[in-house]
Design a protein around this motif. Structure first.
Motif, PDB file in Angstrom:
ATOM      1  N   THR A 116      17.337  24.279  14.749  1.00 15.28           N
ATOM      2  CA  THR A 116      17.741  25.397  15.604  1.00 15.28           C
ATOM      3  C   THR A 116      16.598  26.409  15.721  1.00 15.28           C
ATOM      4  O   THR A 116      16.327  26.920  16.810  1.00 15.28           O
ATOM      5  N   MET A 117      15.912  26.703  14.609  1.00 12.26           N
ATOM      6  CA  MET A 117      14.790  27.635  14.650  1.00 12.26           C
ATOM      7  C   MET A 117      13.657  27.092  15.522  1.00 12.26           C
ATOM      8  O   MET A 117      13.029  27.850  16.279  1.00 12.26           O
ATOM      9  N   CYS A 118      13.414  25.799  15.440  1.00 14.31           N
ATOM     10  CA  CYS A 118      12.370  25.201  16.279  1.00 14.31           C
ATOM     11  C   CYS A 118      12.725  25.310  17.757  1.00 14.31           C
ATOM     12  O   CYS A 118      11.869  25.641  18.584  1.00 14.31           O
ATOM     13  N   LEU A 119      13.985  25.041  18.095  1.00 10.69           N
ATOM     14  CA  LEU A 119      14.408  25.140  19.496  1.00 10.69           C
ATOM     15  C   LEU A 119      14.328  26.572  20.012  1.00 10.69           C
ATOM     16  O   LEU A 119      13.889  26.809  21.141  1.00 10.69           O
ATOM     17  N   ILE A 120      14.727  27.526  19.185  1.00  9.08           N
ATOM     18  CA  ILE A 120      14.641  28.940  19.587  1.00  9.08           C
ATOM     19  C   ILE A 120      13.187  29.340  19.785  1.00  9.08           C
ATOM     20  O   ILE A 120      12.838  30.025  20.756  1.00  9.08           O
ATOM     21  N   PHE A 121      12.315  28.910  18.886  1.00  5.21           N
ATOM     22  CA  PHE A 121      10.891  29.202  19.015  1.00  5.21           C
ATOM     23  C   PHE A 121      10.331  28.635  20.318  1.00  5.21           C
ATOM     24  O   PHE A 121       9.604  29.321  21.044  1.00  5.21           O
ATOM     25  N   LEU A 122      10.650  27.399  20.616  1.00  3.51           N
ATOM     26  CA  LEU A 122      10.162  26.782  21.856  1.00  3.51           C
ATOM     27  C   LEU A 122      10.729  27.470  23.093  1.00  3.51           C
ATOM     28  O   LEU A 122      10.034  27.640  24.099  1.00  3.51           O
ATOM     29  N   TRP A 123      11.987  27.881  23.036  1.00  2.00           N
ATOM     30  CA  TRP A 123      12.609  28.574  24.161  1.00  2.00           C
ATOM     31  C   TRP A 123      11.925  29.926  24.403  1.00  2.00           C
ATOM     32  O   TRP A 123      11.612  30.277  25.544  1.00  2.00           O
ATOM     33  N   VAL A 124      11.675  30.689  23.332  1.00  2.00           N
ATOM     34  CA  VAL A 124      11.004  31.980  23.466  1.00  2.00           C
ATOM     35  C   VAL A 124       9.579  31.779  23.969  1.00  2.00           C
ATOM     36  O   VAL A 124       9.100  32.525  24.832  1.00  2.00           O
TER      37      VAL A 124
END
Length: 131
Positions: free
Chosen positions: A11-19
């Protein structure tokens, strides 16, 4: 078996990529507006492409015009730096002139108050400072 730590990491990786993608999107939109070599129709076309097909539009823009993004950003930063230097030069020049006159007049008034100079000398020096 459930992996809550792995899920949190994912989830943290996906949020990082989204930001990261949002930052890239906003930089590209800013670059479209900043670009002086595009006419209004080309800017409109790029904006429509980036808004309607966001992922594809961003990737196409980076491939097609990515080389000039840094040059346009550096040119914008240089223009802002020149404007800041001109503003500071103007502000400091007017501030020094006003502060210098005020300090000199205060010193003259002090000298007159202590009796070191006469009223006539005070008026001549004051006229010289204000001239």
């Amino acid at each position: 078996m459930d992996y809550p730590l792995l899920n949190a990491f994912w989830t943290m990786c996906l949020i990082f990529l989204w930001v990261l993608w949002l930052i890239l999107l906003f930089r590209i939109i800013g670059d479209i507006f900043r670009s002086r070599d595009l006419n209004n129709w080309a800017k409109t076309g790029w904006l429509i492409l980036v808004i309607v097909l966001p992922f594809l539009g961003v990737f196409i823009y980076v491939i097609a015009r990515g080389h000039g993004m840094s040059e346009r950003e550096v040119a914008q930063a240089e223009r802002q730096q020149k404007q800041l230097q001109a503003y500071l030069k103007e502000t400091v020049a007017t501030g020094d002139a006003g502060g210098g006159h005020a300090d000199a007049l205060a010193k003259l008034a002090d000298l007159k108050k202590h009796g070191d100079i006469t009223d006539e000398e005070f008026q001549k020096a004051k006229a010289k400072i204000l001239a």
